[in-house]
Design a protein around this motif. Structure first.
Motif, short mmCIF file in Angstrom:
data_model
loop_
_atom_site.label_atom_id
_atom_site.label_comp_id
_atom_site.label_asym_id
_atom_site.label_seq_id
_atom_site.Cartn_x
_atom_site.Cartn_y
_atom_site.Cartn_z
N ASP A 104 11.64 11.39 -0.93
CA ASP A 104 10.29 11.47 -0.38
C ASP A 104 9.56 10.14 -0.51
OD1 ASP A 104 10.89 14.06 0.12
OD2 ASP A 104 9.38 14.94 -1.19
N SER A 105 9.62 9.53 -1.67
CA SER A 105 8.95 8.24 -1.87
C SER A 105 9.67 7.11 -1.15
CB SER A 105 8.86 7.93 -3.37
OG SER A 105 10.15 7.97 -3.97
N MET A 106 10.98 7.17 -1.09
CA MET A 106 11.74 6.14 -0.39
C MET A 106 11.45 6.16 1.10
SD MET A 106 15.86 5.43 -0.53
CE MET A 106 15.84 5.45 -2.32
N HIS A 107 11.25 7.34 1.66
CA HIS A 107 10.94 7.44 3.08
C HIS A 107 9.61 6.76 3.39
CE1 HIS A 107 9.43 9.48 6.75
NE2 HIS A 107 10.71 9.47 7.10
N VAL A 108 8.61 6.95 2.55
CA VAL A 108 7.29 6.33 2.78
C VAL A 108 7.40 4.80 2.70
CG1 VAL A 108 4.95 6.14 1.89
CG2 VAL A 108 6.08 8.36 1.92
N ILE A 109 8.12 4.30 1.70
CA ILE A 109 8.22 2.85 1.52
C ILE A 109 9.04 2.20 2.63
CG2 ILE A 109 9.10 1.07 -0.03
CD1 ILE A 109 8.34 2.89 -2.37
N LEU A 147 9.79 11.89 -11.89
CA LEU A 147 10.74 10.89 -12.39
C LEU A 147 11.47 10.22 -11.23
CD1 LEU A 147 12.28 12.72 -15.51
CD2 LEU A 147 10.70 10.76 -15.49
N GLY A 148 11.80 10.98 -10.19
CA GLY A 148 12.42 10.37 -9.01
C GLY A 148 11.49 9.41 -8.30
N VAL A 149 10.22 9.79 -8.17
CA VAL A 149 9.23 8.90 -7.56
C VAL A 149 9.09 7.62 -8.39
CG1 VAL A 149 6.80 8.66 -6.94
CG2 VAL A 149 8.00 10.79 -6.46
N GLU A 200 0.82 -1.21 0.00
CA GLU A 200 0.00 0.00 0.00
C GLU A 200 0.86 1.27 0.00
OE1 GLU A 200 -2.64 -0.35 3.29
OE2 GLU A 200 -4.13 -1.51 2.16
N ALA A 201 2.02 1.21 0.62
CA ALA A 201 2.92 2.37 0.58
C ALA A 201 3.42 2.61 -0.85
CB ALA A 201 4.10 2.16 1.53
N MET A 202 3.72 1.54 -1.57
CA MET A 202 4.13 1.70 -2.97
C MET A 202 3.00 2.32 -3.80
SD MET A 202 6.05 -1.94 -3.60
CE MET A 202 7.34 -2.53 -2.50
N ILE A 203 1.79 1.83 -3.57
CA ILE A 203 0.64 2.37 -4.31
C ILE A 203 0.45 3.84 -4.00
CG2 ILE A 203 -1.86 2.21 -4.57
CD1 ILE A 203 -1.62 -0.79 -4.03
N GLU A 204 0.64 4.21 -2.75
CA GLU A 204 0.39 5.58 -2.32
C GLU A 204 1.28 6.59 -3.04
OE1 GLU A 204 1.04 8.28 1.74
OE2 GLU A 204 1.02 6.09 1.86
N VAL A 205 2.57 6.29 -3.14
CA VAL A 205 3.50 7.27 -3.71
C VAL A 205 3.23 7.51 -5.19
CG1 VAL A 205 5.28 6.77 -2.00
CG2 VAL A 205 5.24 5.48 -4.13
N LEU A 206 2.82 6.46 -5.94
CA LEU A 206 2.57 6.65 -7.37
C LEU A 206 1.16 7.17 -7.63
CD1 LEU A 206 3.64 6.34 -10.25
CD2 LEU A 206 2.71 4.00 -10.26
#
Length: 435
Positions: free
Chosen positions: A355-360, A228-230, A194-200
């Protein structure tokens, strides 16, 4: 003229009064009697002043030290009201320290102040008695914190709550404890997916104007590089999920939905149609939601082994290494200096990565907590998360690329610090999980 002349007579300086006037008048010395009277008067005045001050202000013997613990004669703990009155709680202003001394509970001084004369307690009692100035005081426990200077600035201590008063509102202060484990009652793997889904999904649906990388008219520039980073972090995460975390090994079959998701996300980010990037990325999210439903029903697995987590961490470490190089370099591959407009592209691409790496990684910490705890890696991933969080807080209005010794900022170099620290801790965690 003789009328104004002084008549001859006895010399006035020879009189005792003139001798006592001192050298200014009579040339004599001060009388010892006056010195004694002055000293006595001064001492008397000081005694009167000290007596008046002691009358209006409580003496030190009346104040109850915070190093003393009020205990019951039977060995039980004190009530909340008594504890607050000793430790400076809410009820301390309504009752004086002398009121607590009139209770049946005893105040035990420091162990070094207890006299040597002791006597055995009553039969059947495990508490020894101490005879001090004709008064028996029961001793069950003595707190020995570091000595502090008394005064209003001394912070009150909080007494430990015994077993008999656990239901009370007394607040117990405990030493500093590490970050509490963030675990979930749901099956493992759901938090990470779900964290992966959230960031994209935010970049596709939550952000105004949606996915901008493949727009024919590029209104903005920084948002595109951020997306692109996300996307790069998401791609590496989906690959690790499909190839490692959802399988027992290299001989196990792929989960069809995750295999499709891994393929759809590889579509070029600026593809406008046939197929468009947005349509395939949305298909990726749908397939990953199917996998989440399978985990909830128990028809799919998520394996929290170290050999499944290490490839994801290694790919994150490599990605941070690339970002670190782009943030610190001053010349491009062709030897030209990094331009002002290219510098902010590197900056916002890195922002999307961290930012996305922190969430995952926060979700990975939840699903892999027991595995990380067994390898003593929880503290390491916490340090990596803190470094990424510091990078998230760097949000300048304008990205400056000044000299390192300039009075103006170099935001690329400022962001390189947290990125380098996060990369270091990811590498350290990989080594810890590999042993």
């Amino acid at each position: 003229m003789k009328f104004f002349e002084k008549k001859p007579g006895k010399n006035e300086s020879d009189s005792p009064e003139m001798q006592d006037m001192g050298p200014e008048i009579g040339g004599g010395k001060f009388s010892p009697r006056r010195v004694v009277i002055g000293v006595v008067a001064t001492v008397a005045l000081l005694w009167i002043v000290s007596t008046m001050i002691g009358f209006f202000m409580p003496s030190a013997s009346r104040q109850v030290s915070t190093n003393e613990l009020i205990i019951d004669n039977s060995g039980a703990g004190v009530s909340d009201q008594d504890a607050h009155s000793v430790t400076g709680g809410p009820d301390a202003s309504e009752s004086s320290p002398m009121d607590s001394l009139q209770d049946t509970k005893s105040i035990v001084p420091h162990s070094s102040e207890i006299p040597a004369q002791t006597a055995q307690g009553p039969p059947g009692s495990d508490t020894p008695d101490v005879t001090t100035h004709g008064t028996k005081e029961s001793i069950t426990q003595t707190l020995e914190p570091p000595q502090q200077a008394p005064g209003p600035s001394t912070p009150p201590i909080t007494l430990p709550v015994p077993e008999s008063s656990k239901d009370s509102d007394t607040e117990v202060e405990t030493p500093h404890t590490p970050m509490a484990p963030v675990t979930s009652d749901r099956p493992p793997g759901i938090a990470t997916t779900e964290a992966m889904i959230e960031v994209l999904e935010y970049e596709l649906k939550g952000r105004w104007w949606g996915w901008r990388v493949n727009d024919l008219i590029q209104i903005t520039d920084n948002v595109q590089h951020y997306q692109l980073g996300v996307l790069e972090v998401f791609r590496r995460s989906v690959v690790a999920l499909a190839e490692r975390m959802s399988r027992t090994g290299s001989t196990a079959s792929y989960i069809t939905n995750l295999e499709d998701a891994m393929n759809w996300i590889m579509v070029k980010a600026d593809a406008y149609w046939f197929p468009s990037a947005e349509s395939k990325y949305k298909e990726t999210i749908k397939d990953m939601r199917v996998y989440v439903n399978m985990l909830e029903r128990g028809t799919a697995n998520f394996y929290t082994r170290t050999d499944n987590l290490i490839p994801l961490l290694a790919s994150f470490e490599d990605l941070l290494g690339s970002c670190d190089e782009n943030l610190l370099k001053t010349k491009e591959a062709d030897g030209k200096k990094v331009s002002f407009f290219k510098g902010d592209d590197y900056f916002y691409y890195t922002k999307g990565v961290i930012d996305s790496m922190h969430v995952i990684l926060e979700a990975v910490r939840t699903d892999y907590y027991k595995t990380l705890e067994a390898r003593r890696s929880v503290e390491i991933i916490d340090h990596a998360l803190i470094s990424l969080h510091h990078g998230k807080e760097i949000n300048p209005w304008i990205v400056l690329d000044s000299d390192l010794g300039s009075i103006f900022a170099n935001h690329r170099s400022n962001l390189a610090g947290p990125v380098s620290h996060a990369r270091f801790h990811l590498g350290l965690m990989i080594r810890a999980l590999s042993t």
